[in-house]
Design a protein around this motif. Structure first.
Motif, mmCIF file in Angstrom:
data_model
loop_
_atom_site.group_PDB
_atom_site.id
_atom_site.type_symbol
_atom_site.label_atom_id
_atom_site.label_comp_id
_atom_site.label_asym_id
_atom_site.label_seq_id
_atom_site.Cartn_x
_atom_site.Cartn_y
_atom_site.Cartn_z
ATOM 1 N N UNK A 50 0.814 -1.217 0.000
ATOM 2 C CA UNK A 50 0.000 0.000 0.000
ATOM 3 C C UNK A 50 0.851 1.272 0.000
ATOM 4 N N UNK A 51 2.016 1.230 0.635
ATOM 5 C CA UNK A 51 2.852 2.420 0.761
ATOM 6 C C UNK A 51 4.327 2.049 0.621
ATOM 7 N N UNK A 52 4.769 1.721 -0.617
ATOM 8 C CA UNK A 52 6.150 1.277 -0.794
ATOM 9 C C UNK A 52 7.194 2.318 -0.396
ATOM 10 N N UNK A 53 6.866 3.605 -0.535
ATOM 11 C CA UNK A 53 7.823 4.637 -0.144
ATOM 12 C C UNK A 53 7.929 4.748 1.374
ATOM 13 N N UNK A 54 6.814 4.578 2.064
ATOM 14 C CA UNK A 54 6.805 4.655 3.526
ATOM 15 C C UNK A 54 7.385 3.427 4.196
ATOM 16 N N UNK A 55 7.399 2.308 3.469
ATOM 17 C CA UNK A 55 7.938 1.053 3.988
ATOM 18 C C UNK A 55 9.041 0.582 3.047
ATOM 19 N N UNK A 56 10.122 1.333 3.048
ATOM 20 C CA UNK A 56 11.239 1.053 2.153
ATOM 21 C C UNK A 56 12.119 -0.079 2.645
ATOM 22 N N UNK A 57 13.239 -0.233 1.973
ATOM 23 C CA UNK A 57 14.205 -1.269 2.305
ATOM 24 C C UNK A 57 14.605 -1.163 3.774
ATOM 25 N N UNK A 58 14.632 -2.289 4.452
ATOM 26 C CA UNK A 58 14.993 -2.404 5.859
ATOM 27 C C UNK A 58 14.009 -1.717 6.801
ATOM 28 N N UNK A 59 12.732 -1.737 6.443
ATOM 29 C CA UNK A 59 11.673 -1.341 7.363
ATOM 30 C C UNK A 59 11.294 -2.570 8.183
ATOM 31 N N UNK A 60 11.066 -2.364 9.483
ATOM 32 C CA UNK A 60 10.835 -3.481 10.391
ATOM 33 C C UNK A 60 9.537 -3.297 11.160
ATOM 34 N N UNK A 61 8.807 -4.398 11.296
ATOM 35 C CA UNK A 61 7.576 -4.430 12.082
ATOM 36 C C UNK A 61 7.732 -5.512 13.143
ATOM 37 N N UNK A 62 7.518 -5.133 14.402
ATOM 38 C CA UNK A 62 7.642 -6.037 15.544
ATOM 39 C C UNK A 62 6.297 -6.072 16.256
ATOM 40 N N UNK A 63 5.920 -7.241 16.747
ATOM 41 C CA UNK A 63 4.670 -7.359 17.495
ATOM 42 C C UNK A 63 4.929 -7.980 18.861
ATOM 43 N N UNK A 64 4.249 -7.430 19.843
ATOM 44 C CA UNK A 64 4.308 -7.972 21.197
ATOM 45 C C UNK A 64 3.551 -9.295 21.287
ATOM 46 N N UNK A 65 2.475 -9.371 20.526
ATOM 47 C CA UNK A 65 1.633 -10.575 20.535
ATOM 48 C C UNK A 65 1.175 -10.840 19.112
ATOM 49 N N UNK A 66 1.516 -11.993 18.601
ATOM 50 C CA UNK A 66 1.114 -12.388 17.251
ATOM 51 C C UNK A 66 0.102 -13.523 17.382
ATOM 52 N N UNK A 67 -1.082 -13.326 16.804
ATOM 53 C CA UNK A 67 -2.170 -14.298 17.000
ATOM 54 C C UNK A 67 -2.328 -15.298 15.867
ATOM 55 N N UNK A 68 -1.845 -14.970 14.684
ATOM 56 C CA UNK A 68 -2.069 -15.863 13.541
ATOM 57 C C UNK A 68 -0.877 -15.880 12.601
ATOM 58 N N UNK A 69 0.308 -15.991 13.185
ATOM 59 C CA UNK A 69 1.496 -16.116 12.353
ATOM 60 C C UNK A 69 1.449 -17.450 11.630
ATOM 61 N N UNK A 70 2.236 -17.535 10.587
ATOM 62 C CA UNK A 70 2.269 -18.823 9.905
ATOM 63 C C UNK A 70 3.675 -19.073 9.413
ATOM 64 N N UNK A 71 3.963 -20.348 9.343
ATOM 65 C CA UNK A 71 5.270 -20.763 8.867
ATOM 66 C C UNK A 71 5.142 -21.389 7.501
ATOM 67 N N UNK A 72 6.193 -22.089 7.132
ATOM 68 C CA UNK A 72 6.209 -22.792 5.871
ATOM 69 C C UNK A 72 5.075 -23.802 5.860
ATOM 70 N N UNK A 73 4.510 -24.070 4.730
ATOM 71 C CA UNK A 73 3.385 -24.996 4.560
ATOM 72 C C UNK A 73 2.157 -24.547 5.342
ATOM 73 N N UNK A 74 2.051 -23.235 5.577
ATOM 74 C CA UNK A 74 0.902 -22.607 6.243
ATOM 75 C C UNK A 74 0.680 -23.100 7.664
ATOM 76 N N UNK A 75 1.723 -23.525 8.349
ATOM 77 C CA UNK A 75 1.588 -23.958 9.740
ATOM 78 C C UNK A 75 1.345 -22.739 10.617
ATOM 79 N N UNK A 76 0.405 -22.872 11.549
ATOM 80 C CA UNK A 76 0.029 -21.784 12.455
ATOM 81 C C UNK A 76 1.110 -21.587 13.520
ATOM 82 N N UNK A 77 1.366 -20.338 13.871
ATOM 83 C CA UNK A 77 2.316 -20.023 14.928
ATOM 84 C C UNK A 77 1.800 -18.814 15.677
ATOM 85 N N UNK A 78 1.692 -18.919 16.997
ATOM 86 C CA UNK A 78 1.233 -17.820 17.839
ATOM 87 C C UNK A 78 2.327 -17.479 18.827
ATOM 88 N N UNK A 79 2.508 -16.190 19.078
ATOM 89 C CA UNK A 79 3.495 -15.762 20.067
ATOM 90 C C UNK A 79 2.797 -14.947 21.150
#
Length: 191
Positions: A50-79
């Motif tokens: 949506x905003x490639x200029x605002x989220x350029x190279x080496x932009x980072x997003x961190x979450x305190x709580x992740x509810x629906x992360x996924x890994x390879x083969x669409x495996x669910x991962x929650x933190x």
């Protein structure tokens, strides 16, 4: 540590350590910390598209709580809050002259990130880890982290970016791990 005992020092990420100073020191173009998100990768993909200029190279997003992360083969991962690191970074790879790298080279990002994470665990926590091809980091044969790379479509003919995410088990006690083939830094180090 008792298999079901919870470490005493749990809580949200210390945002005073995750601010503009860290972003500058680490060479990041942007660092944003969220309280809760479905998936850092999914959210960063949305934002980078949506905003490639605002989220350029080496932009980072961190979450305190992740509810629906996924890994390879669409495996669910929650933190849950206070026990894991959930982080994603935008990579807009280019060569020394500024030309975008060919997308066929993007397949190396997951294994390279796993190697970098292995080295970081050794330096920061004194943990000897290894890479389980192609994208898992293991300690004593047990998974401590996974890496997931996804393409973010380029806007207006721009080359695609890569969103590279990882989840690192940090503070879980044995009874809190999702599968018996997982471990955490707390278990591996006893601290």
């Amino acid at each position: 540590m008792d298999d079901h005992a919870q470490p005493e020092s749990r809580g949200p990420l210390d945002r005073t350590l995750l601010g503009p100073g860290l972003a500058r020191e680490a060479g990041l173009s942007r660092l944003e910390v969220l309280d809760e998100i479905d998936s850092t990768n999914a959210e960063l993909l949305r934002r980078a598209e949506a905003d490639p200029d605002g989220w350029g190279d080496l932009s980072v997003l961190v979450a305190d709580h992740q509810t629906a992360g996924r890994g390879r083969l669409h495996r669910h991962w929650e933190s849950p809050v206070g026990v894991a690191v959930a982080v994603s970074v935008v990579l807009r790879p280019h060569n020394a002259t500024g030309r975008p790298l060919p997308t066929q080279s993007y397949s190396w990002f997951s294994p390279l990130a796993a190697l970098a994470l292995r080295e970081a665990l050794a330096e920061t926590a004194g943990v000897e880890a290894s890479v389980k091809w192609p994208n898992d980091v293991v300690v004593d044969g047990l998974k401590i982290s996974g890496i997931l790379a996804q393409l973010a479509p380029g806007a207006h003919g721009a080359p695609p970016a890569v969103v590279l995410g990882t989840g690192i088990n940090v503070g879980q006690a044995q009874g809190e791990l999702p599968v018996p083939t997982a471990t955490s830094l707390a278990i591996a180090t006893g601290r």
